[in-house]
Design a protein around this motif. Structure first.
Motif, PDB file in Angstrom:
ATOM      1  N   PHE A 101       8.599  20.259 -62.818  1.00  0.00           N
ATOM      2  CA  PHE A 101       9.638  21.236 -63.104  1.00  0.00           C
ATOM      3  C   PHE A 101      10.836  20.542 -63.759  1.00  0.00           C
ATOM      4  O   PHE A 101      11.258  19.488 -63.324  1.00  0.00           O
ATOM      5  N   GLY A 102      11.360  21.128 -64.810  1.00  0.00           N
ATOM      6  CA  GLY A 102      12.519  20.555 -65.495  1.00  0.00           C
ATOM      7  C   GLY A 102      12.235  19.154 -65.996  1.00  0.00           C
ATOM      8  O   GLY A 102      13.045  18.243 -65.857  1.00  0.00           O
ATOM      9  N   ARG A 103      11.067  18.997 -66.610  1.00  0.00           N
ATOM     10  CA  ARG A 103      10.573  17.657 -66.949  1.00  0.00           C
ATOM     11  C   ARG A 103      11.468  16.886 -67.914  1.00  0.00           C
ATOM     12  O   ARG A 103      11.429  15.677 -67.960  1.00  0.00           O
ATOM     13  N   GLU A 104      12.294  17.615 -68.692  1.00  0.00           N
ATOM     14  CA  GLU A 104      13.163  16.926 -69.659  1.00  0.00           C
ATOM     15  C   GLU A 104      14.419  16.360 -69.008  1.00  0.00           C
ATOM     16  O   GLU A 104      15.113  15.551 -69.611  1.00  0.00           O
ATOM     17  N   ALA A 136      15.970  10.487 -71.880  1.00  0.00           N
ATOM     18  CA  ALA A 136      17.156   9.674 -72.177  1.00  0.00           C
ATOM     19  C   ALA A 136      18.193  10.522 -72.912  1.00  0.00           C
ATOM     20  O   ALA A 136      19.390  10.479 -72.596  1.00  0.00           O
ATOM     21  N   LEU A 137      17.728  11.305 -73.872  1.00  0.00           N
ATOM     22  CA  LEU A 137      18.646  12.126 -74.668  1.00  0.00           C
ATOM     23  C   LEU A 137      19.356  13.167 -73.805  1.00  0.00           C
ATOM     24  O   LEU A 137      20.559  13.368 -73.924  1.00  0.00           O
ATOM     25  N   ILE A 138      18.591  13.815 -72.938  1.00  0.00           N
ATOM     26  CA  ILE A 138      19.186  14.850 -72.083  1.00  0.00           C
ATOM     27  C   ILE A 138      20.201  14.233 -71.113  1.00  0.00           C
ATOM     28  O   ILE A 138      21.204  14.846 -70.754  1.00  0.00           O
ATOM     29  N   ALA A 139      19.969  12.985 -70.723  1.00  0.00           N
ATOM     30  CA  ALA A 139      20.896  12.308 -69.795  1.00  0.00           C
ATOM     31  C   ALA A 139      22.127  11.756 -70.519  1.00  0.00           C
ATOM     32  O   ALA A 139      23.095  11.368 -69.881  1.00  0.00           O
ATOM     33  N   SER A 140      22.080  11.715 -71.860  1.00  0.00           N
ATOM     34  CA  SER A 140      23.123  11.020 -72.626  1.00  0.00           C
ATOM     35  C   SER A 140      24.171  11.959 -73.201  1.00  0.00           C
ATOM     36  O   SER A 140      23.867  13.080 -73.594  1.00  0.00           O
ATOM     37  N   LYS A 141      25.389  11.426 -73.265  1.00  0.00           N
ATOM     38  CA  LYS A 141      26.442  12.116 -74.003  1.00  0.00           C
ATOM     39  C   LYS A 141      26.395  11.666 -75.464  1.00  0.00           C
ATOM     40  O   LYS A 141      26.588  12.453 -76.372  1.00  0.00           O
ATOM     41  N   ASP A 142      26.152  10.373 -75.647  1.00  0.00           N
ATOM     42  CA  ASP A 142      26.141   9.789 -76.990  1.00  0.00           C
ATOM     43  C   ASP A 142      24.861   8.995 -77.219  1.00  0.00           C
ATOM     44  O   ASP A 142      24.252   8.514 -76.266  1.00  0.00           O
ATOM     45  N   LYS A 165      18.500  18.124 -83.104  1.00  0.00           N
ATOM     46  CA  LYS A 165      18.702  19.545 -83.407  1.00  0.00           C
ATOM     47  C   LYS A 165      17.845  20.410 -82.472  1.00  0.00           C
ATOM     48  O   LYS A 165      18.303  21.404 -81.914  1.00  0.00           O
ATOM     49  N   HIS A 166      16.575  19.986 -82.279  1.00  0.00           N
ATOM     50  CA  HIS A 166      15.675  20.726 -81.381  1.00  0.00           C
ATOM     51  C   HIS A 166      16.216  20.735 -79.960  1.00  0.00           C
ATOM     52  O   HIS A 166      16.124  21.737 -79.249  1.00  0.00           O
ATOM     53  N   ILE A 167      16.783  19.604 -79.543  1.00  0.00           N
ATOM     54  CA  ILE A 167      17.299  19.515 -78.177  1.00  0.00           C
ATOM     55  C   ILE A 167      18.528  20.408 -78.015  1.00  0.00           C
ATOM     56  O   ILE A 167      18.722  21.036 -76.983  1.00  0.00           O
ATOM     57  N   HIS A 168      19.306  20.497 -79.083  1.00  0.00           N
ATOM     58  CA  HIS A 168      20.486  21.370 -79.034  1.00  0.00           C
ATOM     59  C   HIS A 168      20.079  22.839 -78.964  1.00  0.00           C
ATOM     60  O   HIS A 168      20.518  23.589 -78.082  1.00  0.00           O
ATOM     61  N   THR A 169      19.174  23.255 -79.864  1.00  0.00           N
ATOM     62  CA  THR A 169      18.794  24.671 -79.896  1.00  0.00           C
ATOM     63  C   THR A 169      17.868  25.030 -78.731  1.00  0.00           C
ATOM     64  O   THR A 169      18.040  26.063 -78.103  1.00  0.00           O
ATOM     65  N   GLY A 170      16.931  24.148 -78.404  1.00  0.00           N
ATOM     66  CA  GLY A 170      15.938  24.462 -77.382  1.00  0.00           C
ATOM     67  C   GLY A 170      16.440  24.283 -75.961  1.00  0.00           C
ATOM     68  O   GLY A 170      16.113  25.059 -75.063  1.00  0.00           O
ATOM     69  N   LEU A 171      17.257  23.262 -75.735  1.00  0.00           N
ATOM     70  CA  LEU A 171      17.648  22.932 -74.363  1.00  0.00           C
ATOM     71  C   LEU A 171      19.162  23.023 -74.149  1.00  0.00           C
ATOM     72  O   LEU A 171      19.665  22.757 -73.052  1.00  0.00           O
ATOM     73  N   GLY A 172      19.877  23.374 -75.211  1.00  0.00           N
ATOM     74  CA  GLY A 172      21.319  23.615 -75.075  1.00  0.00           C
ATOM     75  C   GLY A 172      22.141  22.377 -74.811  1.00  0.00           C
ATOM     76  O   GLY A 172      23.246  22.463 -74.275  1.00  0.00           O
ATOM     77  N   HIS A 173      21.631  21.210 -75.186  1.00  0.00           N
ATOM     78  CA  HIS A 173      22.379  19.974 -74.946  1.00  0.00           C
ATOM     79  C   HIS A 173      22.780  19.336 -76.278  1.00  0.00           C
ATOM     80  O   HIS A 173      21.928  18.999 -77.093  1.00  0.00           O
ATOM     81  N   LYS A 174      24.091  19.199 -76.470  1.00  0.00           N
ATOM     82  CA  LYS A 174      24.569  18.629 -77.735  1.00  0.00           C
ATOM     83  C   LYS A 174      24.910  17.154 -77.546  1.00  0.00           C
ATOM     84  O   LYS A 174      25.617  16.790 -76.606  1.00  0.00           O
TER      85      LYS A 174
END
Ligand code: ADP
Ligand code: MG
Length: 249
Positions: A101-104, A136-142, A165-174
């Motif tokens: 669950f919430g694998r990303e 790593a990306l989801i855990a990161s600010k930069d 871009k996919h992470i921003h649109t798909g998972l809402g994380h910029k």
């Protein structure tokens, strides 16, 4: 409040590990509390810092949920940083995480309890844009993107930006791209052309401190020392110190 920065490039050999561990050591020298996470099954950062030392607890156990992140932390005296080591078992983790669950966001959740103990958490990523790197990306600010300045490296950057871009649109994380690190730099006409194309065609900044190619960098890994101890006056050592200041002063 700690921040998290990932060193990312799906291409191997572009100095992700070299810049991540040396910049971490430099920040630590300047008084910052640093945690480095080795998120590469090849374990280059773990090996460069600790040599052949074996670790019972690694990032693998943290990601499978068998261990709290704080129980996987080991300290490196020579680098002045805390590390969560990696092991080769990590190469099989994506299939285990895939059904969770919430694998990303498994890594992000695991780091929540220790984040505030550090000024900066540095993640050294594997050469892939798979689920480990997405964590790593989801855990990161930069993020920062080390590259070797050659023609094909530009295509690689496009792929990373597409993933963001996919992470921003798909998972809402910029995620902010703090900049591109030019590694293994040698002044050549074609190299200058690639860097100037980078500066003109992309909106991402390119750090001004290029890391020159030097065999001393490789020697420092073999001695399990950061460049700031092994050879601080070497041009690559000075560039790494200046890069650390340029990234976070
Ligand atoms: P990555 O983590 O992107 O795969 P590494 O940091 O492991 O890249 O670097 C790949 C190889 O290049 C290593 O053997 C490393 O010692 C070497 N290397 C990295 N930076 C330099 C440099 N500035 N000069 C010479 N060799 C370097
Ligand atoms: Mg590496």
């Amino acid at each position: 409040m700690g921040t998290v920065v990932s060193f990312i490039n799906q291409k191997g050999g572009v100095a992700k590990t070299t810049t991540a561990i040396n910049v971490s050591a430099q920040w630590a020298k300047e008084g910052k509390k640093i945690l480095l996470i080795d998120l590469d099954p090849q374990s280059s950062a773990t090996r460069a810092i600790f040599g052949d030392q074996d670790f019972e607890n690694t990032i693998y156990d943290v990601l499978t949920g068998e261990l709290e992140a704080r129980d996987a932390v080991v300290s490196s005296e020579s680098f002045g940083i805390d590390v969560i080591p990696s092991e080769i078992m990590l190469s099989g983790i994506e299939i285990i995480l895939a059904s969770k669950f919430g694998r990303e966001s498994i890594l992000k959740r695991a780091l929540a309890e220790i984040k505030d103990q550090y000024d900066i958490i540095v993640i050294d990523c594997s050469p892939s844009l798979g689920l480990l790197t997405v964590n790593a990306l989801i855990a990161s600010k930069d993020i920062v993107i080390p590259i070797c300045p050659e023609y094909f490296s530009l295509k690689g950057i496009d792929l990373i930006l597409e993933t963001l871009k996919h992470i921003h649109t798909g998972l809402g994380h910029k995620i902010d791209v703090r900049g591109i690190i030019i590694s293994k730099y040698r002044s050549r006409k074609i190299v200058e052309k690639v860097i100037s194309d980078l500066r003109t065609n992309y909106t991402i900044p390119v750090f001004n401190n290029y890391i020159p190619e030097s065999i001393v960098v490789e020697e420092a890994h073999h001695r399990h020392l950061p460049m700031l101890h092994y050879s601080p006056k070497n041009p690559a050592g000075m560039a790494l110190a200046n890069l650390a200041a340029e990234m976070w002063s």
